[in-house]
Scaffold this motif. Structure first.
Motif, PDB file in Angstrom:
ATOM      1  N   PHE A 160     -11.928 -35.566   5.045  1.00  0.00           N
ATOM      2  CA  PHE A 160     -11.005 -36.249   4.559  1.00  0.00           C
ATOM      3  C   PHE A 160     -11.247 -36.986   3.245  1.00  0.00           C
ATOM      4  CE2 PHE A 160      -8.259 -39.798   3.794  1.00  0.00           C
ATOM      5  CZ  PHE A 160      -7.095 -39.484   4.174  1.00  0.00           C
ATOM      6  N   GLU A 161     -12.623 -37.689   3.333  1.00  0.00           N
ATOM      7  CA  GLU A 161     -13.203 -38.397   2.207  1.00  0.00           C
ATOM      8  C   GLU A 161     -13.415 -37.450   1.124  1.00  0.00           C
ATOM      9  OE1 GLU A 161     -17.517 -40.575   0.995  1.00  0.00           O
ATOM     10  OE2 GLU A 161     -16.632 -40.906   3.090  1.00  0.00           O
ATOM     11  N   ASP A 204      -9.939 -36.720  -0.540  1.00  0.00           N
ATOM     12  CA  ASP A 204      -9.433 -37.970  -1.039  1.00  0.00           C
ATOM     13  C   ASP A 204      -9.779 -38.274  -2.378  1.00  0.00           C
ATOM     14  OD1 ASP A 204      -7.800 -40.072  -0.575  1.00  0.00           O
ATOM     15  OD2 ASP A 204      -9.325 -41.731   0.026  1.00  0.00           O
ATOM     16  N   ASP A 205     -10.727 -37.444  -2.979  1.00  0.00           N
ATOM     17  CA  ASP A 205     -11.179 -37.704  -4.487  1.00  0.00           C
ATOM     18  C   ASP A 205     -10.228 -36.550  -5.135  1.00  0.00           C
ATOM     19  OD1 ASP A 205     -12.057 -37.584  -6.844  1.00  0.00           O
ATOM     20  OD2 ASP A 205     -14.361 -37.935  -6.220  1.00  0.00           O
ATOM     21  N   GLY A 263      -3.154 -44.374  -1.496  1.00  0.00           N
ATOM     22  CA  GLY A 263      -3.048 -42.898  -2.310  1.00  0.00           C
ATOM     23  C   GLY A 263      -3.238 -43.197  -3.908  1.00  0.00           C
ATOM     24  N   GLN A 299       0.757 -39.445  -4.189  1.00  0.00           N
ATOM     25  CA  GLN A 299       0.369 -39.369  -3.018  1.00  0.00           C
ATOM     26  C   GLN A 299       1.323 -40.248  -2.343  1.00  0.00           C
ATOM     27  OE1 GLN A 299      -3.986 -40.083  -2.364  1.00  0.00           O
ATOM     28  NE2 GLN A 299      -3.954 -39.078  -0.186  1.00  0.00           N
ATOM     29  N   HIS A 307      -0.710 -41.800   2.796  1.00  0.00           N
ATOM     30  CA  HIS A 307      -2.267 -41.573   2.951  1.00  0.00           C
ATOM     31  C   HIS A 307      -2.669 -42.306   4.078  1.00  0.00           C
ATOM     32  CE1 HIS A 307      -6.306 -43.466   1.869  1.00  0.00           C
ATOM     33  NE2 HIS A 307      -6.523 -42.377   1.194  1.00  0.00           N
ATOM     34  N   PRO A 356      -5.778 -42.651   6.541  1.00  0.00           N
ATOM     35  CA  PRO A 356      -7.139 -42.313   6.390  1.00  0.00           C
ATOM     36  C   PRO A 356      -7.680 -41.635   7.491  1.00  0.00           C
ATOM     37  CG  PRO A 356      -6.691 -44.573   5.555  1.00  0.00           C
ATOM     38  CD  PRO A 356      -5.457 -43.872   6.088  1.00  0.00           C
ATOM     39  N   MET A 385      -2.726 -36.719   4.451  1.00  0.00           N
ATOM     40  CA  MET A 385      -2.545 -37.058   3.102  1.00  0.00           C
ATOM     41  C   MET A 385      -1.094 -36.157   2.659  1.00  0.00           C
ATOM     42  SD  MET A 385      -5.597 -36.047   0.757  1.00  0.00           S
ATOM     43  CE  MET A 385      -6.789 -36.837   1.988  1.00  0.00           C
TER      44      MET A 385
END
Length: 146
Positions: free
Chosen positions: A18-19, A22-23, A47, A67, A70, A72, A76
């Motif tokens: 996920f991390e 997330d970028d 997001g 987004q 979001h 975490p 997403m």
């Protein structure tokens, strides 16, 4: 309306997957055809909003991605705005000692793009691109040792 959905098992912790996703810049590294991610802005929901360029059948398509969800380490959801409109949802869940990543997309293309390329060609192209994206994410973790 076109839709595509697929899942891949990744040998990494779900939170790490996920991390990574997330970028927004990592999406350009794993998504075939995504040639530019720019103007990334954080949103109050955690997001992002950004501009992108996607190449399909030799043509560059510019648009905006927002987004809207979001959650975490879980999910997403993005809205595609511009000539390519629709939604993309990424879900990451722990599974079999690693992570399961599901990518689901629904999208519309402008009528001129459909006329020029043809709906069956676009559908096959995007299904292959989605599969390659999932495989590329899994490969990122295989090459980094999880």
């Amino acid at each position: 309306m076109f839709d595509a959905r697929d899942t891949v098992q990744i040998d990494a912790d779900a939170d790490a997957v996920f991390e990574f996703l997330d970028d927004p810049h990592n999406h350009a590294a794993v998504t075939p055809g995504l040639t530019d991610v720019r103007d990334v802005e954080r949103l109050p929901n955690g997001g992002k909003r950004l501009s992108y360029t996607y190449r399909m059948a030799g043509a560059g398509i510019d648009g905006e991605l927002v987004q809207t969800v979001h959650e975490p380490n879980e999910r997403m959801r993005f809205e595609l705005r511009g000539r390519l409109s629709g939604t993309i949802e990424l879900s990451v869940t722990p599974a079999n000692g690693g992570a399961e990543l599901t990518y689901a997309a629904e999208y519309d293309l402008s009528e001129s793009a459909l006329t020029a390329i043809g709906a069956p060609v676009i559908r096959r192209f995007n299904e292959r691109q989605l599969r390659r994206t999932l495989d590329n994410v899994a490969a990122q973790f295989a090459s980094n040792g999880g």
